[in-house]
Structures are given as C-alpha cells and as structure tokens.
Enzyme design. Sequence first.
Site, PDB file in Angstrom:
ATOM      1  CG  ASP A  91      -2.020  -0.976   1.233  1.00 43.99           C
ATOM      2  OD1 ASP A  91      -2.297  -1.543   0.160  1.00 43.99           O
ATOM      3  OD2 ASP A  91      -2.637  -1.180   2.301  1.00 43.99           O
TER       4      ASP A  91
ATOM      5  NE  ARG B 123      -4.729  -1.657  -4.251  1.00 42.04           N
ATOM      6  CZ  ARG B 123      -4.313  -1.945  -3.009  1.00 42.04           C
ATOM      7  NH1 ARG B 123      -3.814  -1.004  -2.231  1.00 42.04           N
ATOM      8  NH2 ARG B 123      -4.389  -3.163  -2.561  1.00 42.04           N
TER       9      ARG B 123
END
Length: 315
Positions: A135, A186
Amino acid sequence: MLSVSKAVFHALAASKGMKSLASKYGLRTERSFARRFVAGESVADAIAAARRIEATGMSQTLDFLGESVATMAEADRATRAYLVTLNEIAAAGIGRNISLKLTQLGLTVDRATCVDNLRRILDGATAHEFFVRIDMEDSRYTQVTFDIFETLWQQGYRNAGVVVQSYLRRSLDDVRRMNALGARVRLVKGAYREPRRIAYPSKGEVDAAFIDIMRVLMAEGHHPAIATHDPAMLDATRAFARERNISADRYEFQMLYGVRRDLQTQLAAQGYGMRIYIPFGSEWYPYFMRRLGERPANVGFVVRSLLRERAAPAV
Ligand SMILES: Cc1cc2nc3c(=O)[nH]c(=O)nc-3n(C[C@H](O)[C@H](O)[C@H](O)COP(=O)(O)OP(=O)(O)OC[C@H]3O[C@@H](n4cnc5c(N)ncnc54)[C@H](O)[C@@H]3O)c2cc1C
C-alpha cells in the site's frame, strides 16, 4: 470541503480518547459500526469475509491492519502475524493476495529492518504463490516505498506490486517507471492530507490526473488495478478499454470492503474482475477514520450505531 473534512478526521484519528472509545464498541458485535468497513479482529473473521466475497464471484486481498509502529519489536510482531496469516489463508483455500504497509513493518524505526521484514514476508509469499501489494502511505514515505520496492524487484522479487496516488503531482512519472520495470500497479486517488505544493488540491484535478494515469496503465501497464468507487472513473476506464480493445482479463477493478457494495456486485455480474480489499485486525482505528473522512455522511451511521451500542448490554 473535502480537505476540511479530511483535516477534521485526521485530527480525530490522532485522538487517544476517541480511539479508546471507538475501540471498545467498534467491532463488539456483528452489528457494531466498524464492521461495515472492517471484517473483524481475527484472521478467521477475515477468511469468513473472504469466503462470502468469493462466493459472489469476486476476488479479495486481505490487509492485516497496522501502521506507524514505533518499535522493532512491534514491527517483528506484525511481520510474524503476516507469516501466520499467509499459512492460514493457504490452508483455507481462498485466493492468495495480501496488502501491507511498510510503516507497519518498521519503516519509521529502521529502514534496513523494514526491508528484512518485507523480504521475510515476500519469501513466505513466494513459497505459497501469493501476490503482495505494498500500500502507499502519506507523502513522507512515497520515495522510500518506491526505492525499497525497486531494490527488491531488482533482487528478483516479482510477486509484489505498488500503489500510485493520482493526487500526487509526481505520479505519472512513477507510473511510467513502474510500467517500464514490468511491475503491477494499483491506481487510487489517495487517502491522506497532503500539501498543495506536491498534491492537487481539487477533486477536478485529482480526477483528471486519475484518468490520465489510468490510460497510461491500461495501455502500457501490467494487469493494472483501477481502485475507485467513483462512477465517473469507472465509466472512463470501461470506455477506454472498449476504445482500445483491452479485454476485461487484462486489468481489474478494486473496491474497499463495505463501500459501494451495489457497484461491486453490478460490475462483477457484468464480467469485470472485481477485487475487494478486506481489512482486519485490532488496529483498525486510523483506517476507519480515513473512510469516514472520505464521506462525512458515514458519520451519521456511526453515531446511530454508537448510541445503540452504548444502550446494549456488553457481550
Ligand atoms: C482497493 C483499494 C485500495 C486502496 N489503497 C490505498 C492506498 O494504498 N493508499 C491510499 O492513499 N489510498 C488507498 N485507497 C483509498 C483511495 O485513495 C481513496 O481514498 C478512496 O478509494 C476514495 O476515493 P474514490 O476513488 O472512491 O473516489 P471519491 O471521489 O472519494 O468517491 C467517489 C464515490 O465513492 C463513494 N465513496 C468513496 N469513499 C467512500 C467511503 N469511505 N464510504 C462510502 N462511500 C464512499 C461515494 O459514493 C463517493 O461519492 C484504496 C482504495 C481502494 C478502493
């Protein structure tokens, strides 16, 4: 408006009093308010949620919540918890995909230890054929996150990917570099409060950047994940895919557990890949506060549930 509500929720996220009140009630029962966004405290809760998601034809990534740990011992505990989680997921027979944060593995304590911890997890993940998404956190960690990722990539770790935030002015360059490397990205808008010197201040600019980056990823990327609940971004992605004949198996959409469940099922039913990000663990408070900050209307449902919780007998 968006930045004001983000500022309020980031301040609340730092409040110890709020945290202890929320932690007491947030996941207490199946109907407690944090359950909307967090699957539960245990790996078993997360696996149960993952099974429910997979039963509807969607896939998932599990995130053992935690960030900004202050000691090496905590970073080591988080790393070992991830290794246990990998084993439990593999034994459960569900999809093998996890998401983690580098500050959870000790990035702010000692960079070398953090890299070692990440390597331990990537080794465990390789053994079980997992994909690991790193992340992206706030801008203090953007460069170091890419540096660590690129170093491990050069060392041959290919079962990992990164996240790019469209609100950062630098992101198009990062995406081009990741595409050239062959890495999976992402794309998100970005969840933190950032200064306008480095980030676009308005929703219009963040959205325009999202669409620019989405096009580069869809045209030149490697199985990109377009992670948003914004219908305009979803429409733009589908339109671009149609225009360029990019089939649905070459990319995927991702959404957060509990957010726009209507859109999740709708897109999955139309044949698009849809991966749900399922967070679990006892350190859910900062994650939860970011979700409230994204949509202040969520506060109403939290307050109503909190009043209900306090009126109910403890279980
Ligand atoms: C799978 C996934 C992984 C992510 N990983 C990261 C990461 O690594 N780093 C990072 O900075 N950010 C991450 N994010 C969060 C992201 O940056 C945004 O903050 C978040 O997705 C909201 O932006 P949006 O694209 O949905 O658009 P927005 O313009 O914020 O919202 C569009 C619409 O979506 C709905 N919506 C959005 N958020 C909520 C909410 N909390 N509750 C209810 N409805 C909502 C509303 O209907 C809203 O009108 C991730 C998001 C997803 C989906």
